[in-house]
Write a protein that holds these residues in place. Sequence first.
Motif, mmCIF file in Angstrom:
data_model
loop_
_atom_site.group_PDB
_atom_site.id
_atom_site.type_symbol
_atom_site.label_atom_id
_atom_site.label_comp_id
_atom_site.label_asym_id
_atom_site.label_seq_id
_atom_site.Cartn_x
_atom_site.Cartn_y
_atom_site.Cartn_z
ATOM 1 N N LEU A 140 13.870 -34.229 -12.513
ATOM 2 C CA LEU A 140 13.233 -34.184 -13.827
ATOM 3 C C LEU A 140 13.498 -32.829 -14.470
ATOM 4 C CD1 LEU A 140 11.332 -35.272 -16.026
ATOM 5 C CD2 LEU A 140 9.421 -34.333 -14.687
ATOM 6 N N ILE A 141 14.032 -32.863 -15.680
ATOM 7 C CA ILE A 141 14.260 -31.643 -16.455
ATOM 8 C C ILE A 141 13.582 -31.818 -17.806
ATOM 9 C CG2 ILE A 141 15.934 -30.064 -17.472
ATOM 10 C CD1 ILE A 141 17.952 -30.993 -15.407
ATOM 11 N N GLY A 142 12.573 -31.008 -18.066
ATOM 12 C CA GLY A 142 11.901 -31.020 -19.352
ATOM 13 C C GLY A 142 12.177 -29.735 -20.097
ATOM 14 N N THR A 143 12.388 -29.826 -21.397
ATOM 15 C CA THR A 143 12.644 -28.629 -22.200
ATOM 16 C C THR A 143 11.646 -28.553 -23.343
ATOM 17 O OG1 THR A 143 14.206 -29.678 -23.732
ATOM 18 C CG2 THR A 143 15.098 -28.791 -21.673
ATOM 19 N N MET A 144 11.430 -27.352 -23.824
ATOM 20 C CA MET A 144 10.517 -27.152 -24.943
ATOM 21 C C MET A 144 10.837 -25.848 -25.639
ATOM 22 S SD MET A 144 7.020 -25.968 -22.962
ATOM 23 C CE MET A 144 6.341 -25.140 -24.409
ATOM 24 N N ASN A 145 10.574 -25.829 -26.936
ATOM 25 C CA ASN A 145 10.635 -24.610 -27.722
ATOM 26 C C ASN A 145 9.195 -24.168 -27.958
ATOM 27 O OD1 ASN A 145 10.870 -22.590 -29.632
ATOM 28 N ND2 ASN A 145 12.339 -23.685 -30.905
ATOM 29 N N PRO A 146 8.769 -23.038 -27.389
ATOM 30 C CA PRO A 146 7.358 -22.635 -27.511
ATOM 31 C C PRO A 146 6.901 -22.451 -28.946
ATOM 32 C CG PRO A 146 8.701 -20.841 -26.622
ATOM 33 C CD PRO A 146 9.556 -22.068 -26.614
ATOM 34 N N GLU A 147 7.838 -22.253 -29.877
ATOM 35 C CA GLU A 147 7.456 -22.119 -31.281
ATOM 36 C C GLU A 147 6.932 -23.434 -31.863
ATOM 37 O OE1 GLU A 147 10.816 -20.655 -33.357
ATOM 38 O OE2 GLU A 147 10.784 -18.672 -32.433
ATOM 39 N N GLU A 148 7.234 -24.543 -31.191
ATOM 40 C CA GLU A 148 6.823 -25.850 -31.691
ATOM 41 C C GLU A 148 5.582 -26.389 -30.994
ATOM 42 O OE1 GLU A 148 10.343 -28.094 -31.066
ATOM 43 O OE2 GLU A 148 11.410 -27.229 -32.780
ATOM 44 N N GLY A 149 4.932 -25.556 -30.201
ATOM 45 C CA GLY A 149 3.716 -25.984 -29.522
ATOM 46 C C GLY A 149 3.880 -25.957 -28.015
ATOM 47 N N GLU A 150 2.767 -25.836 -27.331
ATOM 48 C CA GLU A 150 2.768 -25.743 -25.881
ATOM 49 C C GLU A 150 2.373 -27.079 -25.246
ATOM 50 O OE1 GLU A 150 3.770 -23.392 -24.085
ATOM 51 O OE2 GLU A 150 3.764 -21.572 -25.289
ATOM 52 N N VAL A 151 2.602 -27.175 -23.948
ATOM 53 C CA VAL A 151 2.138 -28.293 -23.149
ATOM 54 C C VAL A 151 0.735 -27.963 -22.653
ATOM 55 C CG1 VAL A 151 2.593 -29.709 -21.109
ATOM 56 C CG2 VAL A 151 4.497 -28.802 -22.435
ATOM 57 N N ARG A 152 -0.145 -28.963 -22.628
ATOM 58 C CA ARG A 152 -1.496 -28.718 -22.148
ATOM 59 C C ARG A 152 -1.467 -28.195 -20.719
ATOM 60 N NH1 ARG A 152 -5.162 -32.193 -21.250
ATOM 61 N NH2 ARG A 152 -3.929 -34.095 -21.133
ATOM 62 N N PRO A 153 -2.377 -27.260 -20.361
ATOM 63 C CA PRO A 153 -2.379 -26.690 -18.999
ATOM 64 C C PRO A 153 -2.455 -27.745 -17.909
ATOM 65 C CG PRO A 153 -3.822 -25.426 -20.439
ATOM 66 C CD PRO A 153 -3.376 -26.622 -21.235
ATOM 67 N N GLN A 154 -3.201 -28.836 -18.145
ATOM 68 C CA GLN A 154 -3.317 -29.876 -17.129
ATOM 69 C C GLN A 154 -1.974 -30.520 -16.818
ATOM 70 O OE1 GLN A 154 -5.131 -29.424 -19.783
ATOM 71 N NE2 GLN A 154 -7.287 -29.984 -19.498
ATOM 72 N N LEU A 155 -1.088 -30.588 -17.828
ATOM 73 C CA LEU A 155 0.235 -31.158 -17.604
ATOM 74 C C LEU A 155 1.232 -30.111 -17.128
ATOM 75 C CD1 LEU A 155 0.470 -33.572 -20.664
ATOM 76 C CD2 LEU A 155 -0.077 -34.138 -18.295
ATOM 77 N N LEU A 156 1.078 -28.883 -17.595
ATOM 78 C CA LEU A 156 1.941 -27.805 -17.106
ATOM 79 C C LEU A 156 1.882 -27.711 -15.586
ATOM 80 C CD1 LEU A 156 1.404 -24.771 -19.526
ATOM 81 C CD2 LEU A 156 3.557 -25.929 -19.040
ATOM 82 N N ASP A 157 0.689 -27.862 -15.049
ATOM 83 C CA ASP A 157 0.487 -27.731 -13.608
ATOM 84 C C ASP A 157 1.234 -28.795 -12.823
ATOM 85 O OD1 ASP A 157 -0.793 -26.632 -11.253
ATOM 86 O OD2 ASP A 157 -2.099 -28.387 -11.270
ATOM 87 N N ARG A 158 1.623 -29.875 -13.491
ATOM 88 C CA ARG A 158 2.303 -30.958 -12.795
ATOM 89 C C ARG A 158 3.787 -30.677 -12.592
ATOM 90 N NH1 ARG A 158 -0.263 -35.764 -13.359
ATOM 91 N NH2 ARG A 158 1.142 -36.391 -11.687
ATOM 92 N N PHE A 159 4.366 -29.775 -13.386
ATOM 93 C CA PHE A 159 5.766 -29.403 -13.193
ATOM 94 C C PHE A 159 5.876 -28.484 -11.979
ATOM 95 C CE2 PHE A 159 6.236 -30.741 -17.595
ATOM 96 C CZ PHE A 159 7.502 -31.308 -17.596
#
Length: 352
Positions: free
Chosen positions: A151-170
């Motif tokens: 699994l590879i997920g990408t994000m641009n932090p300028e467009e919003g963050e992932v909720r902490p509860q989901l961040l912990d799952r990576f």
Amino acid sequence: MSAATDPAGSRPDYPFSALVGLEPLRRFLLLAAVDPGLGGVLISGPRGTAKSTSARALAALLPEGRLVNLPLGATEERLIGSLDLEAMLRDGELRFRPGLLAAAHQGVLYVDEVNLLPDALVDALLDVAASGVNSIEREGISHRHPARFVLIGTMNPEEGEVRPQLLDRFGLMVELDNCLDPQQRQAMVRARLDYESDPQAFHARHREMDAALRQRLLAARAALAELDFDEAVHERVSRWCIAAAVDGVRADLAMLRAARALAAWEGAQAVTIEHVDQVAAACLRHRCRQLPAAPSSADGPAPQDHDARSGPDEASTTGRHPGDDEGDFGELPPEPVGMTPVKAVRPLLPKP
């Protein structure tokens, strides 16, 4: 569909061994490929930092060469699977139609802008990424199938963050920055021009290096089950996680698995606290407000900043080409969804 070429089959993807200036990212993508059960890699960075290019290059490096793209407009049924209504109407039988998770088995599941996906989809794919099995209950049908993928997920932090509860799952997280080194930027541009002028020849020049990485990856996967953790390794992991004040034990599990994957990649005979220290930052960066100092211990040296170390793959003096948005297997046009992404403010984390 192989990820080694574009949808038209005419242009090979950028070689993994040709990526330059991305040592930490290469390191942790390879570790996730050694042990997909790590839970995947979240890549955070601004536009044009080779996030999608790196994902495609890793997929082409895998023996199966499969890349499945999860588009923003995907529904839960498209992701996990659904009933085959045509078969039901035609034959009167309830059958299961596999989704993108089944298609990604033994390959790479790439999720661009994961921070913009509905939480329910993110939660579902992270569950399967960690377990390697997709379980579906639909209208009297109970179905399970293997879904072991990187699994590879990408994000641009300028467009919003992932909720902490989901961040912990990576399992792991890598943060990319814009390149501010003039010479390195020039090398990237030159390599991009070389690739654009003759993709086949450019790919051929790196074929042997990618083949060597592929063989090393297979050997590391085979050695993984033979490696165990002694008490010193367990204690080092616990000290790191306690110092970071993380919730639960997901960080402990991710750190142990990442350290074992690194030991297997290096061909080591045992997992050591040095392996733990080299993966600690990637396992903790997205799980705590501030990375802690190295835990005091007489068992080993202080950890080194993973951003300053070379990745496990061979260093390259060539370049990379910026991420593009070409279609991949499984891609759908965006569709409206009835949810609004939740943004969470997370301060920038300093390096240890």
